[in-house]
Scaffold this active site. Structure first.
Site, PDB file in Angstrom:
ATOM      1  N   THR A 124      37.107 -31.137 -27.664  1.00 35.42           N
ATOM      2  CA  THR A 124      35.537 -31.668 -27.060  1.00 35.42           C
ATOM      3  C   THR A 124      34.798 -30.940 -26.801  1.00 35.42           C
ATOM      4  O   THR A 124      33.944 -30.001 -27.299  1.00 35.42           O
ATOM      5  CB  THR A 124      35.832 -33.448 -27.181  1.00 35.42           C
ATOM      6  OG1 THR A 124      36.099 -34.397 -27.654  1.00 35.42           O
ATOM      7  CG2 THR A 124      34.113 -33.430 -27.513  1.00 35.42           C
ATOM      8  N   ASP A 154      52.539 -19.113 -13.469  1.00 37.23           N
ATOM      9  CA  ASP A 154      51.779 -20.312 -13.456  1.00 37.23           C
ATOM     10  C   ASP A 154      51.576 -20.077 -12.278  1.00 37.23           C
ATOM     11  O   ASP A 154      52.256 -20.247 -11.470  1.00 37.23           O
ATOM     12  CB  ASP A 154      52.449 -21.965 -13.397  1.00 37.23           C
ATOM     13  CG  ASP A 154      51.608 -22.365 -12.817  1.00 37.23           C
ATOM     14  OD1 ASP A 154      50.336 -23.133 -11.953  1.00 37.23           O
ATOM     15  OD2 ASP A 154      52.827 -23.998 -13.337  1.00 37.23           O
ATOM     16  N   LYS A 199      43.056 -25.692  -9.590  1.00 41.29           N
ATOM     17  CA  LYS A 199      43.584 -25.495  -8.401  1.00 41.29           C
ATOM     18  C   LYS A 199      41.736 -24.486  -7.225  1.00 41.29           C
ATOM     19  O   LYS A 199      40.837 -25.319  -7.180  1.00 41.29           O
ATOM     20  CB  LYS A 199      44.872 -25.202  -7.207  1.00 41.29           C
ATOM     21  CG  LYS A 199      45.383 -26.297  -7.617  1.00 41.29           C
ATOM     22  CD  LYS A 199      46.732 -26.939  -6.265  1.00 41.29           C
ATOM     23  CE  LYS A 199      47.730 -27.565  -6.706  1.00 41.29           C
ATOM     24  NZ  LYS A 199      47.799 -28.362  -5.478  1.00 41.29           N
ATOM     25  N   PHE A 233      57.432 -26.678 -10.504  1.00 40.74           N
ATOM     26  CA  PHE A 233      55.876 -27.738 -11.122  1.00 40.74           C
ATOM     27  C   PHE A 233      55.054 -27.251 -11.823  1.00 40.74           C
ATOM     28  O   PHE A 233      54.576 -26.573 -11.279  1.00 40.74           O
ATOM     29  CB  PHE A 233      55.785 -28.384  -9.468  1.00 40.74           C
ATOM     30  CG  PHE A 233      54.759 -29.682  -9.651  1.00 40.74           C
ATOM     31  CD1 PHE A 233      55.221 -30.809  -9.244  1.00 40.74           C
ATOM     32  CD2 PHE A 233      53.774 -29.292  -9.886  1.00 40.74           C
ATOM     33  CE1 PHE A 233      54.644 -31.712  -9.727  1.00 40.74           C
ATOM     34  CE2 PHE A 233      52.306 -30.189 -11.075  1.00 40.74           C
ATOM     35  CZ  PHE A 233      52.717 -31.382 -10.363  1.00 40.74           C
TER      36      PHE A 233
END
Lengths: 470, 470
Positions: B350, B294, B325, B188
């Protein structure tokens, strides 16, 4: 007393320039220091936000610039706005920062109130919102909603097939279908992968990134001044609508949605008429697709309406409206219940937005309404446009194709070349104005919503000071 | 006095259950109200964050749950942590919220200090950071860095060609090259389009979304208990590494990067050995690709190390490490200067992250170090694992494949079926514990970093109370 004076009693009365180079020596030293840990090459100067106030941004060298770029069109109510400081200090904000809820699973008891703050200023007809974290994120969340809807129309209530469930895990059809989002040449919709596939303003935004094979139609290119080229511009609308129609009929994969900016911003402040937008909405509907209005840069009062697409008088609301920037929070509005996926947890992620930023967004919306800053923007925009139009008579070469008449302060013009434009932006620093560009050769004005006539006077005077030397 | 007692003198001493249904009547009413404007189907209950404290989350009905799910693994220091409240009230925070800088163009004078806060706890060897807004965003920003780097290696300093500049605007090669990120089955990595193309844990995460044709290798599937299946698990490592090698050689498009979780979290708390990870790093290097760790769910103290990949004793640092997280801010670390694109404005947007969330992130890192919460997590995790291991002897069917030995509180196990697991998660609410699942049939523990032995005792007792009735 004007709104700006009420908010910012100690806003500088004019720019102050204390260095001969930009960035100044203090900025330079800090940029070098920052560069050790963070890519600081795009830095113009290091800002002292404590000293910045209202329409003025102050740098660490003590230069005080009138800011008509405002964090790439992102500051709605001026620096250190007292109403936002109050929101930032509220117990609600402290909790949102410290106890960051996974809003999908465990929302706070004030979540409805927070969402209502965003809905109070939603575009007419839009009744629901899904929140995100940036403009690119908002657009991609909107793409997901569009693709889910499109496939559900075909599925007609049937559950996912075993083949869909299996193939999607291999990134293959039919579970991962070949569907497209149509956007426009010169569009800017963000720099994540799907949003970059819809972006088409400069190669540098997306070079070396794998892309979805999605089509680009043509956004109208009008001749200016508009009132002297009515017929040609009408023809241009028709030509561009025909391209949209053709792409729907000929593109190898189904087009589930069309994404468009009410005014193309990054791509050069390209405007489109209400006839074009009404025609576009009709074509999109006729082909069973959805229309997404990307109001990331145009929304929240910047064009003399709260939402720029109000200018188009569309017979029905756009299917989705994305927002970010001046709202300080991001996401999309929608009104059709069918855009909420039939199965839960499809549009979902850990945080589902950021309540801290949503609280600020709600406070921004409330302040804009309270002080009718949209009308102020319309009024000051007309005043500023009139002055620039006069200046354009004097310096036609440097104020070419003046754009944004009756569009609040959302004003732009072109210079003879990219070099001339870049020199102009630099030169404006020497007279104490922070100003930004768009496309290759254009200048865009993106002041705050508390930009008043007195600021417009200073801006125009500064522009003339520079142009008179060219 | 323990850290938790110091932080939270009034944390409940045990759960309190006052409703017979979950969500309770107050939650239900608020969910219905919220549902008018926001998709509220995933809501478990509406929380009262004002009353929540430390390891206890309180709902609007007055239930006080021991929270071992913690906003989908996102709360590091407990609810209403006083150190984070202090950070949230700081003048620096107020400015970051109100004057949101476009950090690429106009960073604040405290930007270096804010970034340093994140770097202080960076994985060993990582010296730079690029910030983002969510875990999915962090991964996609890392993909961009990988693709830019990969093409620059081939380009060897040559400028973009006219053909690249033209083709990329049509989303076509060579400007938009066919490059791939390899990830793993059951992984995931997020739900935006490119991150969803790397995600492979459940169809619902990505059904109906167009996907990049990127390959999936196999993540090791070990037999438990690990010490009784050494040889088989070694064979499993070799089998899975051979698949990675084969994909590099056979995939139709070049694989520029490999993305992996130190422990697959959403996909079932699947662990991989240090031998596997060392072997993987070698293969990736040999094929001229980059390795992205990750650590969105595993990072920031959750596994008894600050970063989970420390357990692998890799000979060189991973090329990129993504986070989100528990850090409350997102982005990626890197150490190779070549991962900063040779041309400015390629990795750009931005806002370039959110300083407000970065300030919180820095405060979290500092508190973890100050109180050595990583050691606490390791110690309490071992204590908890020991108790669960004993319980597994008694209820082997309901505590199958206990995972996470010596990995702090990052513990999981499987139940006989999805239904049994879902029933277990619901039943735990009746004894005042908020607990989450992963994969189809597993339970994952993701408590805060101020979870202590006394909380572990309450948790294990609650589990036994439920299991004893099955």
């Amino acid at each position: 007393m004007s709104v700006c004076e009420k908010y910012f009693p100690s806003e500088p009365s004019q720019p102050k320039v204390v260095t001969s180079e930009f960035p100044g020596p203090q900025s330079k030293a800090q940029i070098a220091d920052l560069d050790k840990v963070f890519d600081s090459r795009p830095v113009y100067f290091v800002a002292d936000y404590e000293k910045s106030s209202g329409n003025y941004i102050v740098d660490v060298d003590g230069n005080e610039y009138l800011d008509v770029y405002a964090q790439i069109a992102s500051i709605p109510l001026g620096y250190n706005n007292p109403a936002l400081i109050e929101a930032a200090k509220s117990p609600k904000m402290i909790r949102a920062l410290v106890d960051r809820p996974a809003q999908g699973n465990f929302p706070s008891s004030d979540m409805k109130e927070i969402v209502d703050g965003l809905l109070k200023v939603a575009p007419k007809g839009q009744t629901q919102v899904w929140s995100g974290l940036s403009g690119a994120d908002a657009n991609e969340l909107a793409f997901k909603a569009v693709f889910f809807w499109y496939q559900e129309q075909k599925r007609k209530g049937a559950p996912f097939t075993a083949e869909e469930n299996a193939s999607v895990m291999k990134n293959a059809t039919p579970g991962a279908p070949e569907l497209a989002i149509m956007s426009f040449e010169r569009a800017f919709h963000g720099r994540l992968f799907a949003s970059a596939s819809a972006t088409c303003s400069k190669p540098i935004h997306k070079l070396d990134m794998p892309a979805f094979k999605w089509p680009k139609a043509e956004y109208p290119s009008y001749k200016y001044p508009l009132d002297q080229h009515k017929e040609e511009n009408e023809q241009e609308d028709k030509r561009c609508l025909a391209i949209v129609e053709t792409l729907f009929k000929s593109w190898p994969s189904p087009i589930a949605g069309v994404l468009i900016e009410p005014i193309q911003s990054e791509g050069g402040d390209n405007h489109a008429s209400k006839e074009f937008m009404q025609g576009l909405q009709k074509i999109v509907k006729d082909h069973g697709a959805l229309l997404i209005m990307d109001e990331v840069q145009t929304g929240v009062g910047a064009t003399g309406k709260f939402w720029a697409h109000e200018w188009f008088e569309l017979p029905t609301p756009p299917d989705l409206v994305t927002f970010s920037k001046k709202f300080q929070t991001a996401g999309y509005y929608f009104h059709d219940p069918a855009l909420r996926p039939s199965v839960a947890y499809r549009q979902f992620n850990t945080w589902c937005g950021d309540p801290a930023r949503m609280i600020i967004g709600g406070a921004i919306g409330a302040e804009i309404e309270k002080h009718d800053l949209v009308s102020l923007n319309a009024r000051v925009g007309d005043y500023l446009y009139g002055k620039l139009d006069k200046l354009a008579q004097k310096y036609p070469q440097y104020l070419r194709d003046l754009r944004g008449k009756n569009r609040g302060t959302f004003i732009a013009w072109s210079l003879p070349s990219a070099d001339a434009r870049n020199k102009f932006l630099s030169d404006m620093k020497t007279v104490g104005v922070n100003i930004g560009g768009c496309a290759e050769d254009s200048v865009r004005l993106r002041p705050t919503l508390v930009f008043e006539e007195k600021h417009a006077d200073i801006l125009v005077e500064a522009i003339e000071k520079i142009l008179s030397k060219y």
